[in-house]
Write a protein that holds these residues in place. Sequence first.
Motif, PDB file in Angstrom:
ATOM      1  N   GLN A  52       0.820  -1.219   0.000  1.00  0.00           N
ATOM      2  CA  GLN A  52       0.000   0.000   0.000  1.00  0.00           C
ATOM      3  C   GLN A  52       0.852   1.266   0.000  1.00  0.00           C
ATOM      4  OE1 GLN A  52      -3.489  -0.066  -0.388  1.00  0.00           O
ATOM      5  NE2 GLN A  52      -2.794  -2.119  -0.909  1.00  0.00           N
ATOM      6  N   ALA A  56       0.907   3.896  -3.206  1.00  0.00           N
ATOM      7  CA  ALA A  56       0.607   5.319  -2.989  1.00  0.00           C
ATOM      8  C   ALA A  56       1.752   6.203  -3.468  1.00  0.00           C
ATOM      9  CB  ALA A  56       0.321   5.561  -1.510  1.00  0.00           C
ATOM     10  N   LEU A 238      -0.202   7.976   3.845  1.00  0.00           N
ATOM     11  CA  LEU A 238      -1.557   8.052   3.298  1.00  0.00           C
ATOM     12  C   LEU A 238      -2.274   9.327   3.756  1.00  0.00           C
ATOM     13  CD1 LEU A 238      -2.715   4.328   3.543  1.00  0.00           C
ATOM     14  CD2 LEU A 238      -1.665   5.542   1.621  1.00  0.00           C
ATOM     15  N   ASN A 242      -3.658  12.286   1.250  1.00  0.00           N
ATOM     16  CA  ASN A 242      -5.099  12.561   1.227  1.00  0.00           C
ATOM     17  C   ASN A 242      -5.442  13.978   1.648  1.00  0.00           C
ATOM     18  OD1 ASN A 242      -5.888  10.004   0.323  1.00  0.00           O
ATOM     19  ND2 ASN A 242      -5.815   9.146   2.396  1.00  0.00           N
TER      20      ASN A 242
END
Length: 243
Positions: A52, A56, A238, A242
């Motif tokens: 992950q 990203a 993350l 975001n």
Amino acid sequence: MPQREKLYEGKAKILYSTENPDILLTVYKDDATAFNAQKRGQIPGKGEINCQITAALFEWLASEGIPTHYLDCPQPNQMRVKAVSIVPLEVVVRNIAAGSLCRQTGLPEGKVLSSPLVDYYYKSDELGDPLLTRKRIFLLNIITPDKLEEIESMALKINEKLSYFFTQCDITLVDFKLEFGIDSQQNILLADEISPDTCRLWDNKQTDSTARIMDKDRFRKDLGQVEFAYQQVQQRVLTQLNK
């Protein structure tokens, strides 16, 4: 799911074929190794976390003009990638003295380098991944001079972008390993992964030299809380992306 052919299994990932010969499937493992696989263990959830984080960061780097082999993630620990011929070099970019650089030069850990240092290591388990000079790279016909220049330029550009990005996450990018591949059109693409397995990351919120470690050094040095450190990196990466 159709039966897939296992093409390669490394220390941290397994590579499978797909119905499309131009696309491969990478499955990230929870296995952990250090010191050229002399030390082995498992970090629960590592495969999914690293997959992950890599996905990203590869998506973000692509948006910043860095071509990568990343396509998508069909499962949390799986990544579909473009088929490339991996250049058998580990490209290590160093911003701060740590690890083997300190052992080989006597530089104190934590010394900020006047400019980023790019080192090349031959991807050969049999030889112990030795450090190579540029002339040895050309002697071994690993890659052409112009392609090596392209790789070094791309590595330094990635370092500039990632160093700034991690600063926004309250993390210092001490050093990191990159791998590159060549596609069917002879384009150089960023490949492999960018994760706590391949980066040395220090927590800017910590002043203690042990507590600040957020990468595989926690496994190498038996510092404990390895999974928690990886989770913290994932959460901060993350969260930053975001915003």
